[in-house]
Design a protein around this motif. Structure first.
Motif, PDB file in Angstrom:
ATOM      1  N   LEU A  67     -23.209 131.890 -62.174  1.00 24.76           N
ATOM      2  CA  LEU A  67     -23.895 130.610 -61.962  1.00 24.76           C
ATOM      3  C   LEU A  67     -25.392 130.752 -62.214  1.00 24.76           C
ATOM      4  O   LEU A  67     -26.039 129.849 -62.736  1.00 24.76           O
ATOM      5  CB  LEU A  67     -23.631 130.116 -60.536  1.00 24.76           C
ATOM      6  N   ARG A  68     -25.957 131.890 -61.825  1.00 25.24           N
ATOM      7  CA  ARG A  68     -27.348 132.238 -62.101  1.00 25.24           C
ATOM      8  C   ARG A  68     -28.323 131.102 -61.744  1.00 25.24           C
ATOM      9  O   ARG A  68     -29.039 130.581 -62.601  1.00 25.24           O
ATOM     10  CB  ARG A  68     -27.535 132.647 -63.570  1.00 25.24           C
ATOM     11  N   VAL A  69     -28.287 130.724 -60.473  1.00 28.53           N
ATOM     12  CA  VAL A  69     -29.258 129.722 -60.024  1.00 28.53           C
ATOM     13  C   VAL A  69     -30.646 130.355 -60.023  1.00 28.53           C
ATOM     14  O   VAL A  69     -30.792 131.588 -59.929  1.00 28.53           O
ATOM     15  CB  VAL A  69     -28.899 129.199 -58.614  1.00 28.53           C
ATOM     16  N   PRO A  70     -31.710 129.572 -60.169  1.00 23.12           N
ATOM     17  CA  PRO A  70     -33.066 130.125 -60.285  1.00 23.12           C
ATOM     18  C   PRO A  70     -33.493 130.884 -59.030  1.00 23.12           C
ATOM     19  O   PRO A  70     -32.921 130.724 -57.941  1.00 23.12           O
ATOM     20  CB  PRO A  70     -33.937 128.879 -60.496  1.00 23.12           C
ATOM     21  N   ARG A  71     -34.519 131.709 -59.203  1.00 19.55           N
ATOM     22  CA  ARG A  71     -35.103 132.416 -58.065  1.00 19.55           C
ATOM     23  C   ARG A  71     -35.636 131.390 -57.061  1.00 19.55           C
ATOM     24  O   ARG A  71     -36.268 130.410 -57.437  1.00 19.55           O
ATOM     25  CB  ARG A  71     -36.233 133.321 -58.528  1.00 19.55           C
ATOM     26  N   GLY A  72     -35.348 131.619 -55.789  1.00 18.61           N
ATOM     27  CA  GLY A  72     -35.737 130.658 -54.765  1.00 18.61           C
ATOM     28  C   GLY A  72     -34.599 129.777 -54.312  1.00 18.61           C
ATOM     29  O   GLY A  72     -34.762 128.934 -53.436  1.00 18.61           O
ATOM     30  N   ALA A  73     -33.405 129.955 -54.927  1.00 20.30           N
ATOM     31  CA  ALA A  73     -32.223 129.178 -54.556  1.00 20.30           C
ATOM     32  C   ALA A  73     -31.045 130.117 -54.352  1.00 20.30           C
ATOM     33  O   ALA A  73     -30.968 131.190 -54.973  1.00 20.30           O
ATOM     34  CB  ALA A  73     -31.894 128.149 -55.637  1.00 20.30           C
ATOM     35  N   SER A  74     -30.139 129.741 -53.468  1.00 21.02           N
ATOM     36  CA  SER A  74     -28.944 130.548 -53.246  1.00 21.02           C
ATOM     37  C   SER A  74     -27.827 129.653 -52.719  1.00 21.02           C
ATOM     38  O   SER A  74     -28.073 128.659 -52.041  1.00 21.02           O
ATOM     39  CB  SER A  74     -29.209 131.672 -52.227  1.00 21.02           C
ATOM     40  N   THR A 125     -35.941 126.264 -52.526  1.00 20.00           N
ATOM     41  CA  THR A 125     -37.303 125.825 -52.268  1.00 20.00           C
ATOM     42  C   THR A 125     -37.579 124.552 -53.060  1.00 20.00           C
ATOM     43  O   THR A 125     -36.906 124.259 -54.043  1.00 20.00           O
ATOM     44  CB  THR A 125     -38.316 126.905 -52.679  1.00 20.00           C
ATOM     45  N   GLU A 126     -38.578 123.815 -52.624  1.00 17.34           N
ATOM     46  CA  GLU A 126     -38.925 122.575 -53.319  1.00 17.34           C
ATOM     47  C   GLU A 126     -39.331 122.865 -54.763  1.00 17.34           C
ATOM     48  O   GLU A 126     -39.017 122.093 -55.678  1.00 17.34           O
ATOM     49  CB  GLU A 126     -40.064 121.862 -52.582  1.00 17.34           C
ATOM     50  N   ALA A 127     -40.001 123.993 -54.978  1.00 16.92           N
ATOM     51  CA  ALA A 127     -40.458 124.326 -56.324  1.00 16.92           C
ATOM     52  C   ALA A 127     -39.290 124.618 -57.264  1.00 16.92           C
ATOM     53  O   ALA A 127     -39.376 124.368 -58.468  1.00 16.92           O
ATOM     54  CB  ALA A 127     -41.391 125.532 -56.275  1.00 16.92           C
ATOM     55  N   ALA A 128     -38.199 125.156 -56.723  1.00 16.40           N
ATOM     56  CA  ALA A 128     -37.054 125.523 -57.566  1.00 16.40           C
ATOM     57  C   ALA A 128     -35.979 124.452 -57.614  1.00 16.40           C
ATOM     58  O   ALA A 128     -34.970 124.617 -58.290  1.00 16.40           O
ATOM     59  CB  ALA A 128     -36.439 126.834 -57.059  1.00 16.40           C
ATOM     60  N   ARG A 129     -36.205 123.356 -56.928  1.00 17.51           N
ATOM     61  CA  ARG A 129     -35.149 122.342 -56.815  1.00 17.51           C
ATOM     62  C   ARG A 129     -34.754 121.761 -58.167  1.00 17.51           C
ATOM     63  O   ARG A 129     -33.563 121.700 -58.499  1.00 17.51           O
ATOM     64  CB  ARG A 129     -35.602 121.215 -55.886  1.00 17.51           C
ATOM     65  N   ALA A 130     -35.728 121.332 -58.940  1.00 11.50           N
ATOM     66  CA  ALA A 130     -35.416 120.675 -60.213  1.00 11.50           C
ATOM     67  C   ALA A 130     -34.651 121.617 -61.141  1.00 11.50           C
ATOM     68  O   ALA A 130     -33.659 121.230 -61.766  1.00 11.50           O
ATOM     69  CB  ALA A 130     -36.698 120.182 -60.885  1.00 11.50           C
ATOM     70  N   ALA A 131     -35.112 122.867 -61.236  1.00 11.66           N
ATOM     71  CA  ALA A 131     -34.441 123.840 -62.103  1.00 11.66           C
ATOM     72  C   ALA A 131     -33.025 124.135 -61.611  1.00 11.66           C
ATOM     73  O   ALA A 131     -32.102 124.331 -62.407  1.00 11.66           O
ATOM     74  CB  ALA A 131     -35.259 125.121 -62.175  1.00 11.66           C
ATOM     75  N   THR A 132     -32.846 124.155 -60.284  1.00 12.14           N
ATOM     76  CA  THR A 132     -31.519 124.410 -59.718  1.00 12.14           C
ATOM     77  C   THR A 132     -30.555 123.283 -60.074  1.00 12.14           C
ATOM     78  O   THR A 132     -29.412 123.526 -60.483  1.00 12.14           O
ATOM     79  CB  THR A 132     -31.615 124.566 -58.196  1.00 12.14           C
ATOM     80  N   GLU A 133     -31.006 122.053 -59.919  1.00 11.81           N
ATOM     81  CA  GLU A 133     -30.151 120.911 -60.247  1.00 11.81           C
ATOM     82  C   GLU A 133     -29.806 120.907 -61.737  1.00 11.81           C
ATOM     83  O   GLU A 133     -28.670 120.616 -62.119  1.00 11.81           O
ATOM     84  CB  GLU A 133     -30.833 119.610 -59.840  1.00 11.81           C
ATOM     85  N   ARG A 134     -30.783 121.218 -62.574  1.00 13.17           N
ATOM     86  CA  ARG A 134     -30.511 121.249 -64.012  1.00 13.17           C
ATOM     87  C   ARG A 134     -29.484 122.326 -64.359  1.00 13.17           C
ATOM     88  O   ARG A 134     -28.597 122.114 -65.189  1.00 13.17           O
ATOM     89  CB  ARG A 134     -31.810 121.482 -64.802  1.00 13.17           C
ATOM     90  N   ARG A 135     -29.609 123.497 -63.723  1.00  9.09           N
ATOM     91  CA  ARG A 135     -28.664 124.590 -63.996  1.00  9.09           C
ATOM     92  C   ARG A 135     -27.253 124.207 -63.554  1.00  9.09           C
ATOM     93  O   ARG A 135     -26.277 124.452 -64.266  1.00  9.09           O
ATOM     94  CB  ARG A 135     -29.115 125.854 -63.273  1.00  9.09           C
ATOM     95  N   LEU A 136     -27.121 123.572 -62.403  1.00 10.97           N
ATOM     96  CA  LEU A 136     -25.808 123.157 -61.920  1.00 10.97           C
ATOM     97  C   LEU A 136     -25.178 122.134 -62.865  1.00 10.97           C
ATOM     98  O   LEU A 136     -23.988 122.214 -63.182  1.00 10.97           O
ATOM     99  CB  LEU A 136     -25.930 122.583 -60.509  1.00 10.97           C
ATOM    100  N   ARG A 137     -25.972 121.161 -63.320  1.00 10.11           N
ATOM    101  CA  ARG A 137     -25.440 120.156 -64.239  1.00 10.11           C
ATOM    102  C   ARG A 137     -25.074 120.780 -65.588  1.00 10.11           C
ATOM    103  O   ARG A 137     -24.075 120.409 -66.215  1.00 10.11           O
ATOM    104  CB  ARG A 137     -26.447 119.019 -64.431  1.00 10.11           C
ATOM    105  N   ALA A 138     -25.887 121.730 -66.057  1.00 10.96           N
ATOM    106  CA  ALA A 138     -25.614 122.370 -67.343  1.00 10.96           C
ATOM    107  C   ALA A 138     -24.294 123.133 -67.307  1.00 10.96           C
ATOM    108  O   ALA A 138     -23.473 123.028 -68.233  1.00 10.96           O
ATOM    109  CB  ALA A 138     -26.768 123.297 -67.718  1.00 10.96           C
ATOM    110  N   VAL A 139     -24.073 123.908 -66.259  1.00  9.78           N
ATOM    111  CA  VAL A 139     -22.825 124.668 -66.147  1.00  9.78           C
ATOM    112  C   VAL A 139     -21.646 123.715 -65.966  1.00  9.78           C
ATOM    113  O   VAL A 139     -20.540 123.953 -66.476  1.00  9.78           O
ATOM    114  CB  VAL A 139     -22.909 125.680 -64.988  1.00  9.78           C
ATOM    115  N   ASP A 140     -21.859 122.633 -65.241  1.00 11.69           N
ATOM    116  CA  ASP A 140     -20.802 121.635 -65.059  1.00 11.69           C
ATOM    117  C   ASP A 140     -20.354 121.065 -66.398  1.00 11.69           C
ATOM    118  O   ASP A 140     -19.170 120.802 -66.623  1.00 11.69           O
ATOM    119  CB  ASP A 140     -21.327 120.515 -64.155  1.00 11.69           C
TER     120      ASP A 140
END
Length: 492
Positions: A426-433, A463-478
């Motif tokens: 899944l490789r979510v960004p640093r700051g997310a788990s 974290t708030e800073a990693a939120r946007a990148a995390t959501e984008r990664r989840l949608r991309a893998v989906d």
């Protein structure tokens, strides 16, 4: 006060009957608006004998309901879904209105011997398609993203120019060289107001720490309604501002986004039910008999001549295949909007306005039945149906203000590419788990070797800073699986 229990009880019965009628209409593949109109007619003079004949009140309540429907339409519009059809959708929403006005108006001038202004007014009333009618049928048709995006954008954007055209033609405004500039001003400023309030509202709500979850949906709806009022006060298009504010807000990083969308969907259903029942109550069956011939003539011209011509002219620069053009031509269903627009000249006391209202009722009933019944078979014959379309993942966000973090709740729908992905992939960004997985009602702490499955629910802390990148990664893998990046999918 003595009548209050009767009024509330009657309203509750009508609402419950309308809600359960939705399931019945979906099984038949028909827009539920026809059932709501039928309920209104059954309550009216021809049925239970409830009298209602107030054009001005019908117009006001109709426009208010239309605003709520556009709020729901804007908030639930996914940018990823409409982006493939962005160009054709905008072109169709702009070009179809004047083409329908001109072609239908010219035909009715000669066929029904109407004066030019009245004939063009009929064309303007019929120039708007209805999102509620279109998508209640498209849900069962399995149409691909591009066509659905085109129809969704058109039905959300074309209400504004149609409304402006009806008002201009119904109020005897002098047509001169300044009229195009006035139209550009109304549409341009309406778009600016809607986009600006949507952006500001999204920025505020993403940073607000409201004390209750239920306040976020109320604030989002209020911002969209504020966009309507602000644009109207500025002499611009409030309907366009409402829809665009909803689109921007609905695609912002809203806290408790799924709750907001669910609330907006319920509000939209309530507005549709109330509007169609009210319009059915306003209709008189004995008058509709005299409007059958004019209605069928006007509907035939609008559906079989003006609509295909508008589709061809709008989609030609985008090289849309003829099969898709044919489907778009047939999918332009009319619903509540033309009926509401028809009450504008009636409330102003324009001669012949009652015949227009009755004819629009005939058009909506007859052509919605015909078009809806043939829409799914036509999609299969033309080869544009794509059954079993995968659903986008749902991501709900809740702010953790004291920690400066955000909690994301992710639901994995059926046929998602997240199914079978190992957590390490899944490789979510640093700051997310991913802190929790709920499967079959049981929760557990995942390991890197945990393999995700359909219907899983994930709890992601970021974290708030990693939120946007995390959501984008989840949608991309989906959408594209664990190698989404190599496939060019960014999750925007």
């Amino acid at each position: 006060m003595d009548d209050l229990p009767v009024v509330l009880g009657s309203g509750a019965i009508v609402l419950l009957a309308s809600v359960f009628a939705v399931r019945f209409s979906i099984r038949l593949g028909l827009p539920s608006l026809l059932i709501y109109l039928g309920i209104g007619v059954a309550i009216g003079e021809a049925g239970l004998g409830v009298e209602f004949d107030n054009p001005a009140l019908t117009q006001s309540l109709g426009l208010a309901a239309l605003v709520m429907i556009l709020v729901e339409g804007g908030l639930t519009t996914q940018w990823s879904a409409v982006r493939p059809g962005l160009g054709p959708g905008i072109a169709l929403s702009v070009i179809a209105v004047p083409v329908t006005v001109a072609v239908t108006g010219a035909a009715l001038h000669f066929a029904l011997d109407l004066d030019w202004r009245t004939a063009l007014l009929w064309g303007a009333v019929l120039s708007s398609t209805d999102a509620a009618a279109v998508f209640s049928v498209l849900r069962s048709a399995g149409i691909g993203r591009r066509l659905s995006g085109v129809l969704e954008l058109e039905s959300g954007l074309n209400d504004a120019p149609s409304y402006i055209a009806v008002v201009l033609l119904a109020t005897n405004v002098t047509v001169d060289w300044g009229l195009p500039l006035q139209l550009l001003y109304q549409l341009g400023l309406g778009a600016v107001v809607g986009l600006a309030l949507g952006w500001v509202g999204g920025w505020l709500l993403s940073r607000a720490a409201l004390p209750a979850t239920g306040l976020y949906p109320l604030a989002a709806v209020a911002l969209c309604v504020l966009a309507f009022s602000s644009a109207q006060f500025a002499g611009a298009s409030g309907l366009l501002a409402t829809y665009l504010a909803g689109v921007v807000l609905g695609n912002s990083r809203l806290p408790h986004r799924s709750d907001t969308l669910s609330f907006a969907e319920g509000l939209g259903w309530l507005a549709q039910i109330g509007l169609f029942v009210l319009l059915g109550l306003f209709a008189a069956p004995e008058r509709l008999l005299h409007a059958v011939v004019p209605g069928l003539v006007a509907g035939t011209v609008a559906v079989l001549v003006a609509r295909p011509l508008a589709v061809v002219l709008s989609t030609m620069p985008f090289r849309v295949p003829w099969r898709e053009q044919a489907f778009l031509s047939w999918a332009g269903l009319r619903g509540a909007v033309p009926i509401v627009l028809a009450t504008i000249p009636l409330a102003d006391g324009r001669a012949g306005a009652q015949l227009l209202v009755d004819a629009v009722f005939v058009i909506v009933i007859a052509f919605t039945l015909l078009q809806a019944a043939l829409l799914t078979p036509l999609a299969r014959v033309l080869g544009v149906a794509e059954p079993s379309q995968p659903r986008e993942i749902e991501v709900d966000a809740a702010p953790l203000d004291e920690l400066g973090a955000v909690l994301l709740q992710v639901r994995i729908p059926r046929r998602s590419r997240l199914h079978g992905v190992y957590l390490a992939e899944l490789r979510v960004p640093r700051g997310a788990s991913v802190s929790l997985v709920v499967r079959g009602g049981e929760g557990f702490t995942p390991e890197p070797t945990t393999r995700l499955q359909e219907d899983d629910q994930l709890l992601v802390v970021t974290t708030e800073a990693a939120r946007a990148a995390t959501e984008r990664r989840l949608r991309a893998v989906d959408r594209a699986g664990p190698i989404a990046h190599w496939k060019g999918e960014r999750g925007d």
